[in-house]
Design a protein around this motif. Structure first.
Motif, mmCIF file in Angstrom:
data_model
loop_
_atom_site.group_PDB
_atom_site.id
_atom_site.type_symbol
_atom_site.label_atom_id
_atom_site.label_comp_id
_atom_site.label_asym_id
_atom_site.label_seq_id
_atom_site.Cartn_x
_atom_site.Cartn_y
_atom_site.Cartn_z
ATOM 1 N N ARG A 97 2.718 83.918 23.979
ATOM 2 C CA ARG A 97 3.819 83.243 23.270
ATOM 3 C C ARG A 97 3.231 82.633 21.995
ATOM 4 N NH1 ARG A 97 8.347 82.322 21.159
ATOM 5 N NH2 ARG A 97 9.769 80.711 21.906
ATOM 6 N N ILE A 98 3.880 82.894 20.850
ATOM 7 C CA ILE A 98 3.319 82.427 19.584
ATOM 8 C C ILE A 98 4.414 81.803 18.732
ATOM 9 C CG2 ILE A 98 3.648 84.571 18.249
ATOM 10 C CD1 ILE A 98 0.723 84.095 17.200
ATOM 11 N N PHE A 99 4.002 80.843 17.887
ATOM 12 C CA PHE A 99 4.940 80.116 17.038
ATOM 13 C C PHE A 99 4.537 80.269 15.568
ATOM 14 C CE2 PHE A 99 4.932 78.188 21.213
ATOM 15 C CZ PHE A 99 6.295 78.131 21.506
ATOM 16 N N THR A 100 5.489 80.051 14.695
ATOM 17 C CA THR A 100 5.253 80.220 13.255
ATOM 18 C C THR A 100 4.054 79.390 12.800
ATOM 19 O OG1 THR A 100 7.617 80.579 12.907
ATOM 20 C CG2 THR A 100 6.300 80.019 10.973
ATOM 21 N N GLY A 101 3.141 80.046 12.083
ATOM 22 C CA GLY A 101 1.963 79.361 11.563
ATOM 23 C C GLY A 101 0.787 79.345 12.513
ATOM 24 N N ALA A 102 0.962 79.865 13.730
ATOM 25 C CA ALA A 102 -0.117 79.851 14.725
ATOM 26 C C ALA A 102 -1.081 81.017 14.468
ATOM 27 C CB ALA A 102 0.461 79.947 16.126
ATOM 28 N N PRO A 103 -2.359 80.846 14.804
ATOM 29 C CA PRO A 103 -3.330 81.932 14.637
ATOM 30 C C PRO A 103 -2.988 83.130 15.532
ATOM 31 C CG PRO A 103 -4.433 79.820 15.049
ATOM 32 C CD PRO A 103 -2.987 79.609 15.326
ATOM 33 N N ILE A 104 -3.198 84.317 14.982
ATOM 34 C CA ILE A 104 -3.006 85.537 15.775
ATOM 35 C C ILE A 104 -4.176 85.663 16.755
ATOM 36 C CG2 ILE A 104 -2.794 88.042 15.709
ATOM 37 C CD1 ILE A 104 -0.442 86.575 14.427
ATOM 38 N N PRO A 105 -3.912 85.752 18.050
ATOM 39 C CA PRO A 105 -5.011 85.848 19.018
ATOM 40 C C PRO A 105 -5.771 87.168 18.875
ATOM 41 C CG PRO A 105 -2.917 85.336 20.097
ATOM 42 C CD PRO A 105 -2.594 85.739 18.702
ATOM 43 N N LYS A 106 -7.023 87.127 19.247
ATOM 44 C CA LYS A 106 -7.827 88.344 19.257
ATOM 45 C C LYS A 106 -7.180 89.367 20.192
ATOM 46 C CE LYS A 106 -12.566 89.917 20.115
ATOM 47 N NZ LYS A 106 -13.923 89.537 20.585
ATOM 48 N N GLY A 107 -7.140 90.613 19.722
ATOM 49 C CA GLY A 107 -6.578 91.682 20.534
ATOM 50 C C GLY A 107 -5.143 92.015 20.198
ATOM 51 N N ALA A 108 -4.387 91.079 19.614
ATOM 52 C CA ALA A 108 -2.988 91.327 19.240
ATOM 53 C C ALA A 108 -2.935 91.951 17.851
ATOM 54 C CB ALA A 108 -2.196 90.034 19.266
ATOM 55 N N ASP A 109 -1.983 92.839 17.616
ATOM 56 C CA ASP A 109 -1.873 93.469 16.298
ATOM 57 C C ASP A 109 -0.464 93.427 15.719
ATOM 58 O OD1 ASP A 109 -0.418 95.425 17.667
ATOM 59 O OD2 ASP A 109 -2.081 96.860 17.707
ATOM 60 N N VAL A 132 2.538 98.109 13.798
ATOM 61 C CA VAL A 132 1.336 97.272 13.701
ATOM 62 C C VAL A 132 1.419 96.400 12.449
ATOM 63 C CG1 VAL A 132 -1.163 97.310 13.391
ATOM 64 C CG2 VAL A 132 -0.080 98.918 14.965
ATOM 65 N N GLY A 133 1.093 95.129 12.600
ATOM 66 C CA GLY A 133 1.091 94.192 11.473
ATOM 67 C C GLY A 133 2.411 93.516 11.198
ATOM 68 N N GLN A 134 3.406 93.802 12.012
ATOM 69 C CA GLN A 134 4.737 93.233 11.781
ATOM 70 C C GLN A 134 4.724 91.720 11.941
ATOM 71 O OE1 GLN A 134 7.821 95.794 13.279
ATOM 72 N NE2 GLN A 134 9.073 94.039 13.910
ATOM 73 N N HIS A 135 5.293 91.020 10.937
ATOM 74 C CA HIS A 135 5.447 89.552 10.950
ATOM 75 C C HIS A 135 4.100 88.822 11.031
ATOM 76 C CE1 HIS A 135 9.666 90.335 11.260
ATOM 77 N NE2 HIS A 135 9.563 90.865 12.463
ATOM 78 N N ILE A 136 3.063 89.413 10.474
ATOM 79 C CA ILE A 136 1.750 88.764 10.423
ATOM 80 C C ILE A 136 1.384 88.500 8.962
ATOM 81 C CG2 ILE A 136 -0.734 89.057 10.823
ATOM 82 C CD1 ILE A 136 -0.085 90.636 13.313
ATOM 83 N N ARG A 137 1.030 87.263 8.667
ATOM 84 C CA ARG A 137 0.509 86.911 7.348
ATOM 85 C C ARG A 137 -1.010 87.032 7.403
ATOM 86 N NH1 ARG A 137 1.091 81.843 5.602
ATOM 87 N NH2 ARG A 137 1.085 82.514 3.430
ATOM 88 N N ILE A 138 -1.547 87.962 6.636
ATOM 89 C CA ILE A 138 -2.969 88.264 6.676
ATOM 90 C C ILE A 138 -3.768 87.144 6.000
ATOM 91 C CG2 ILE A 138 -4.737 89.950 5.981
ATOM 92 C CD1 ILE A 138 -2.786 90.936 8.090
ATOM 93 N N ALA A 139 -4.952 86.866 6.499
ATOM 94 C CA ALA A 139 -5.834 85.864 5.892
ATOM 95 C C ALA A 139 -6.039 86.166 4.412
ATOM 96 C CB ALA A 139 -7.177 85.851 6.617
ATOM 97 N N GLY A 140 -5.873 85.135 3.570
ATOM 98 C CA GLY A 140 -6.080 85.291 2.136
ATOM 99 C C GLY A 140 -4.907 85.871 1.374
ATOM 100 N N VAL A 141 -3.760 86.044 2.028
ATOM 101 C CA VAL A 141 -2.620 86.642 1.331
ATOM 102 C C VAL A 141 -2.128 85.739 0.199
ATOM 103 C CG1 VAL A 141 -0.825 85.703 2.872
ATOM 104 C CG2 VAL A 141 -0.427 87.863 1.661
ATOM 105 N N ASP A 142 -2.314 84.423 0.322
ATOM 106 C CA ASP A 142 -1.927 83.503 -0.745
ATOM 107 C C ASP A 142 -3.017 83.430 -1.815
ATOM 108 O OD1 ASP A 142 0.404 82.990 0.608
ATOM 109 O OD2 ASP A 142 -0.315 81.142 1.524
#
Length: 271
Positions: A97-109, A132-142
């Motif tokens: 279970r994940i919430f907006t702004g939370a780190p993506i856990p290892k293993g999830a894509d 793959v990558g849906q609704h994920i903000r990648i590190a450094g995107v800003d």
């Protein structure tokens, strides 16, 4: 069309700007005091934003392949919240279970948003296949550490101050505010609140000019009123110099009549 003895406004403005020198003095201010100021140097990010992959939505972090068809299900095994991530790894057949702004856990894509999830206790499914990558903000995107986030010369408004803060800058180097001295001239003027004589009016223009100066990022300096005597004008100009004004704005007395002495007084002072 302007009379032959007058400059068009655009030409007059060009002459004024051509004679102006940029202010070199730099102040370092806390961000809370830097609104409206001009950045003196490039501001470089001291960190990467976001510093890790984060979820852009509330939902479930999982592997897209595990819910490739509607009949496939995964087991809920933990939770990742902003500021409190999931310490483990999302294994095949599991989700977190994940919430907006939370780190993506290892293993999830990917992220299955909660609106598209089917939930039966701890068994989670997806109504539609995920990419793959849906609704994920990648590190450094800003922005990334070492990048120039704000260029010298930019006016610091709400967005710029927020960006400076996000780059982890508690202060900003800004140019000193231009000091603009304002001198009203004329025997006919009295200050607001005073009683005008039979041939006088209340002085009002300096208040408007000072407001324009402040709104443009300058520091207005009120020199009061100088009468139509050469000595009074000289004293007003001297006060502007003593105040270390960068700009002197005179109001009135600039024509060619017997009582219009401003141009002569300025010329005598080498201005």
């Amino acid at each position: 069309m302007a009379p032959k003895n007058l400059l068009p406004v655009s030409e007059a403005l060009a002459k004024i700007l051509a004679a102006a020198s940029p202010i070199a003095d730099i102040e370092t201010l806390p961000l809370a005091a830097a609104f409206g100021r001009t950045l003196a140097r490039d501001l470089v990010s001291t960190r990467t934003q976001p510093p890790f992959d984060v979820s852009a939505m509330d939902g479930y972090a999982l592997r897209a392949a595990d819910v490739a068809t509607p009949e496939k299900r995964v087991l809920l095994s933990g939770e990742s919240a902003a500021g409190r991530g999931f310490a483990g790894e999302v294994k095949p057949g599991e989700c977190v279970r994940i919430f907006t702004g939370a780190p993506i856990p290892k293993g999830a894509d990917t992220i299955l948003i909660q609106e598209d999830a089917t939930i039966e206790g701890a068994i989670i499914g997806a109504r539609e296949p995920l990419r793959v990558g849906q609704h994920i903000r990648i590190a450094g995107v800003d922005f990334r550490e070492g990048e120039i986030g704000l260029k010298a010369g930019v006016r610091l408004g709400p967005a710029e101050l927020a960006l400076a803060a996000a780059m982890n800058h508690p202060t900003a180097p800004v140019t000193r505010r231009p000091r603009v001295a304002i001198l009203a001239t004329g025997d006919e003027l009295v200050m607001p609140g005073e009683t005008p004589g039979p041939d006088q009016i209340v002085c009002s223009n300096p208040f408007a000019v000072a407001s324009y100066v402040e709104g443009a990022g300058g520091e207005p300096i009120d020199l009061g009123i100088a009468g139509d005597q050469f000595s009074e004008l000289e004293r007003g100009i001297s006060r502007a110099k003593e105040a270390k004004a960068d700009i002197l704005v005179t109001l009135g007395g600039a024509s060619v009549g017997d009582h219009d002495l401003v141009q002569s007084a300025l010329t005598k002072e080498g201005m």
